[in-house]
Motif scaffolding. Structure first.
Motif, PDB file in Angstrom:
ATOM      1  N   PHE A  62     -10.369 -20.293   3.325  1.00  0.00           N
ATOM      2  CA  PHE A  62     -10.748 -19.251   4.372  1.00  0.00           C
ATOM      3  C   PHE A  62      -9.353 -18.707   5.006  1.00  0.00           C
ATOM      4  N   SER A  63      -8.524 -19.577   5.330  1.00  0.00           N
ATOM      5  CA  SER A  63      -7.094 -18.984   5.914  1.00  0.00           C
ATOM      6  C   SER A  63      -6.444 -18.142   4.986  1.00  0.00           C
ATOM      7  N   LEU A  64      -6.619 -18.405   3.568  1.00  0.00           N
ATOM      8  CA  LEU A  64      -5.871 -17.457   2.882  1.00  0.00           C
ATOM      9  C   LEU A  64      -6.579 -16.028   2.457  1.00  0.00           C
ATOM     10  N   TYR A  65      -7.960 -16.346   2.515  1.00  0.00           N
ATOM     11  CA  TYR A  65      -8.800 -15.012   2.249  1.00  0.00           C
ATOM     12  C   TYR A  65      -8.458 -14.138   3.690  1.00  0.00           C
ATOM     13  N   GLY A  66      -8.438 -14.855   5.042  1.00  0.00           N
ATOM     14  CA  GLY A  66      -8.166 -14.126   6.095  1.00  0.00           C
ATOM     15  C   GLY A  66      -6.977 -13.420   6.095  1.00  0.00           C
ATOM     16  N   LEU A  67      -5.752 -14.245   5.475  1.00  0.00           N
ATOM     17  CA  LEU A  67      -4.428 -13.568   5.544  1.00  0.00           C
ATOM     18  C   LEU A  67      -4.363 -12.451   4.520  1.00  0.00           C
ATOM     19  N   PHE A  68      -5.228 -12.577   3.594  1.00  0.00           N
ATOM     20  CA  PHE A  68      -5.378 -11.278   2.432  1.00  0.00           C
ATOM     21  C   PHE A  68      -5.908 -10.126   3.206  1.00  0.00           C
ATOM     22  N   VAL A  69      -6.977 -10.263   3.981  1.00  0.00           N
ATOM     23  CA  VAL A  69      -7.577  -9.138   4.414  1.00  0.00           C
ATOM     24  C   VAL A  69      -6.720  -8.546   5.492  1.00  0.00           C
ATOM     25  N   LEU A  70      -5.890  -9.346   6.289  1.00  0.00           N
ATOM     26  CA  LEU A  70      -5.290  -8.952   7.315  1.00  0.00           C
ATOM     27  C   LEU A  70      -4.141  -8.201   6.895  1.00  0.00           C
ATOM     28  N   LEU A  71      -3.501  -8.532   5.540  1.00  0.00           N
ATOM     29  CA  LEU A  71      -2.538  -7.713   4.848  1.00  0.00           C
ATOM     30  C   LEU A  71      -2.866  -6.507   4.452  1.00  0.00           C
ATOM     31  N   ILE A  72      -4.213  -6.252   4.026  1.00  0.00           N
ATOM     32  CA  ILE A  72      -4.690  -5.110   3.665  1.00  0.00           C
ATOM     33  C   ILE A  72      -4.924  -4.042   4.911  1.00  0.00           C
ATOM     34  N   VAL A  73      -5.426  -4.639   5.910  1.00  0.00           N
ATOM     35  CA  VAL A  73      -5.616  -3.928   7.256  1.00  0.00           C
ATOM     36  C   VAL A  73      -4.480  -3.345   7.670  1.00  0.00           C
ATOM     37  N   LEU A  74      -3.360  -4.412   7.655  1.00  0.00           N
ATOM     38  CA  LEU A  74      -1.938  -3.538   8.135  1.00  0.00           C
ATOM     39  C   LEU A  74      -1.654  -2.592   7.069  1.00  0.00           C
ATOM     40  N   PHE A  75      -1.486  -2.976   5.892  1.00  0.00           N
ATOM     41  CA  PHE A  75      -1.241  -1.785   4.910  1.00  0.00           C
ATOM     42  C   PHE A  75      -1.880  -0.660   5.317  1.00  0.00           C
ATOM     43  N   TRP A  76      -3.080  -0.720   5.498  1.00  0.00           N
ATOM     44  CA  TRP A  76      -3.940   0.604   5.682  1.00  0.00           C
ATOM     45  C   TRP A  76      -3.479   1.453   6.868  1.00  0.00           C
ATOM     46  N   VAL A  77      -3.278   0.485   8.005  1.00  0.00           N
ATOM     47  CA  VAL A  77      -2.801   1.068   9.370  1.00  0.00           C
ATOM     48  C   VAL A  77      -1.411   1.769   9.287  1.00  0.00           C
ATOM     49  N   VAL A  78      -0.387   1.237   8.790  1.00  0.00           N
ATOM     50  CA  VAL A  78       0.805   1.484   8.747  1.00  0.00           C
ATOM     51  C   VAL A  78       1.206   2.521   7.710  1.00  0.00           C
ATOM     52  N   SER A  79       0.330   2.680   6.441  1.00  0.00           N
ATOM     53  CA  SER A  79       0.865   3.330   5.314  1.00  0.00           C
ATOM     54  C   SER A  79       0.523   5.021   5.623  1.00  0.00           C
ATOM     55  N   ASP A  80       1.170   5.835   5.053  1.00  0.00           N
ATOM     56  CA  ASP A  80       1.040   7.080   4.988  1.00  0.00           C
ATOM     57  C   ASP A  80      -0.053   7.713   3.925  1.00  0.00           C
ATOM     58  N   LYS A  81      -1.412   7.552   4.130  1.00  0.00           N
ATOM     59  CA  LYS A  81      -2.373   7.803   3.477  1.00  0.00           C
ATOM     60  C   LYS A  81      -2.192   9.133   2.589  1.00  0.00           C
ATOM     61  N   GLU A  82      -1.752  10.038   3.221  1.00  0.00           N
ATOM     62  CA  GLU A  82      -1.857  11.401   2.614  1.00  0.00           C
ATOM     63  C   GLU A  82      -0.788  11.396   1.552  1.00  0.00           C
ATOM     64  N   ALA A  83       0.604  10.780   1.915  1.00  0.00           N
ATOM     65  CA  ALA A  83       1.549  10.549   0.929  1.00  0.00           C
ATOM     66  C   ALA A  83       0.848   9.923  -0.321  1.00  0.00           C
ATOM     67  N   ILE A  84       0.321   8.739   0.004  1.00  0.00           N
ATOM     68  CA  ILE A  84      -0.080   8.090  -1.071  1.00  0.00           C
ATOM     69  C   ILE A  84      -1.214   8.881  -2.112  1.00  0.00           C
ATOM     70  N   ARG A  85      -1.940   9.647  -1.415  1.00  0.00           N
ATOM     71  CA  ARG A  85      -3.139  10.337  -2.321  1.00  0.00           C
ATOM     72  C   ARG A  85      -2.398  11.563  -3.210  1.00  0.00           C
ATOM     73  N   ALA A  86      -1.350  12.032  -2.261  1.00  0.00           N
ATOM     74  CA  ALA A  86      -0.710  13.150  -3.065  1.00  0.00           C
ATOM     75  C   ALA A  86       0.246  12.675  -4.127  1.00  0.00           C
ATOM     76  N   ASN A  87       1.019  11.251  -4.096  1.00  0.00           N
ATOM     77  CA  ASN A  87       1.786  11.086  -5.328  1.00  0.00           C
ATOM     78  C   ASN A  87       0.996  10.145  -6.363  1.00  0.00           C
ATOM     79  N   PHE A  88      -0.021   9.421  -5.709  1.00  0.00           N
ATOM     80  CA  PHE A  88      -0.549   8.366  -6.833  1.00  0.00           C
ATOM     81  C   PHE A  88      -1.899   8.941  -7.121  1.00  0.00           C
ATOM     82  N   PHE A  89      -2.696   9.630  -6.363  1.00  0.00           N
ATOM     83  CA  PHE A  89      -4.251   9.879  -6.562  1.00  0.00           C
ATOM     84  C   PHE A  89      -4.456  11.261  -6.360  1.00  0.00           C
ATOM     85  N   LEU A  90      -3.493  12.150  -6.866  1.00  0.00           N
ATOM     86  CA  LEU A  90      -3.795  13.560  -6.856  1.00  0.00           C
ATOM     87  C   LEU A  90      -5.057  14.045  -7.724  1.00  0.00           C
ATOM     88  N   ALA A  91      -6.173  14.501  -7.178  1.00  0.00           N
ATOM     89  CA  ALA A  91      -7.360  14.937  -7.581  1.00  0.00           C
ATOM     90  C   ALA A  91      -7.241  15.755  -8.991  1.00  0.00           C
TER      91      ALA A  91
END
Length: 267
Positions: free
Chosen positions: A15-44
């Motif tokens: 459970f601790s490892l799962y919690g750490l994994f979820v925390l890392l995902i949340v941190l990445f989502w908060v600090v990342s430039d989502k528009e830059a990721i979309r434009a560079n990796f997921f351009l429609a």
């Protein structure tokens, strides 16, 4: 945690490892430039306007090249195994030298050698042009690995099977073909399936030899769309190729895991 049982401690760690994994995902989502990721990796446009080329040319050719290389490598591997088990010493030496050589060489080097070295040195090019030469290179390398896998499967067959067959009057060749080899192949199905997965990914190495438009596999197509097309200048085409590779390989890896569990239960 000293009062917890062993099972409770294991669950707490999980459970601790799962919690750490979820925390890392949340941190990445908060600090990342989502528009830059979309434009560079997921351009429609990179998906909607190129999916037919990726699926009906890139993915189709990747699967086709994998099947050709696997079948050719398997046939050559069977020849190598029989040579390695032969009573004639030079046959064993030749098979061993081949296996050690091609297991020690990078697949990319062998592909380049077959595509450019052999034509330059001997004036002969394998059928199919550059793609055919690249596939021959993949066959040569995969055969070396599959030969060792099949040999290990043959050695895993109980000796009593061979002795029983010989006691019934069957000669060595017939015993190998009808008694030993079928059991050995059943044993090595999981590792051979794993070799198939490796070959799917190794077809990406064919991008170094140059291909016509209708011969491109996924990696070559992704590289070309990075420099031209609706997603030029971005990594969207690489993302698309990666997703298609996963769509092809993940079911096979699940099959490998299921086959291994089934074999373990049968033992």
């Amino acid at each position: 945690m000293g009062s917890l049982t062993r099972t409770q401690r294991q669950r707490a760690v999980q459970f601790s490892l799962y919690g750490l994994f979820v925390l890392l995902i949340v941190l990445f989502w908060v600090v990342s430039d989502k528009e830059a990721i979309r434009a560079n990796f997921f351009l429609a446009e990179g998906f909607t306007e190129t999916w037919q080329d990726f699926v009906f040319i890139g993915a189709k050719n990747t699967i086709l090249y994998t099947v050709i290389a696997f079948v050719g490598g398997f046939v050559l591997a069977m020849v190598l195994v029989l040579m390695k088990l032969a009573p004639v010493a030079p046959f064993r030496w030749l098979a061993t030298a081949y296996i050690e050589l091609f297991r020690g060489l990078p697949a990319l080097v062998v592909i380049l050698f077959m595509a450019f070295g052999v034509p330059i040195a001997f004036g002969w090019r394998p059928p199919g042009g550059p793609v055919g030469a690249g596939l021959v290179g993949l066959m040569l390398v995969s055969a070396a690995y599959m030969a060792e896998t099949i040999r290990a499967g043959i050695e895993a067959v109980p000796k009593g099977q061979t002795e029983a067959a010989r006691s019934l009057g069957m000669n060595g060749g017939w015993t190998m073909a009808t008694v030993v080899m079928p059991q050995a192949l059943r044993i090595v199905i999981p590792p051979l399936t794993n070799e198939l997965v490796i070959l799917i990914k190794d077809t990406s190495l064919l991008f170094v030899i140059g291909m016509a438009a209708n011969e491109k596999e996924l990696t070559t197509m992704a590289r070309d769309f990075m420099s031209s097309g609706p997603s030029a200048g971005t990594a969207t085409s690489l993302t698309f190729a990666a997703l298609l590779y996963l769509a092809i390989t993940l079911p096979l890896t699940r099959v490998v895991a299921w086959l291994e569990r089934r074999q373990n239960r049968s033992r």
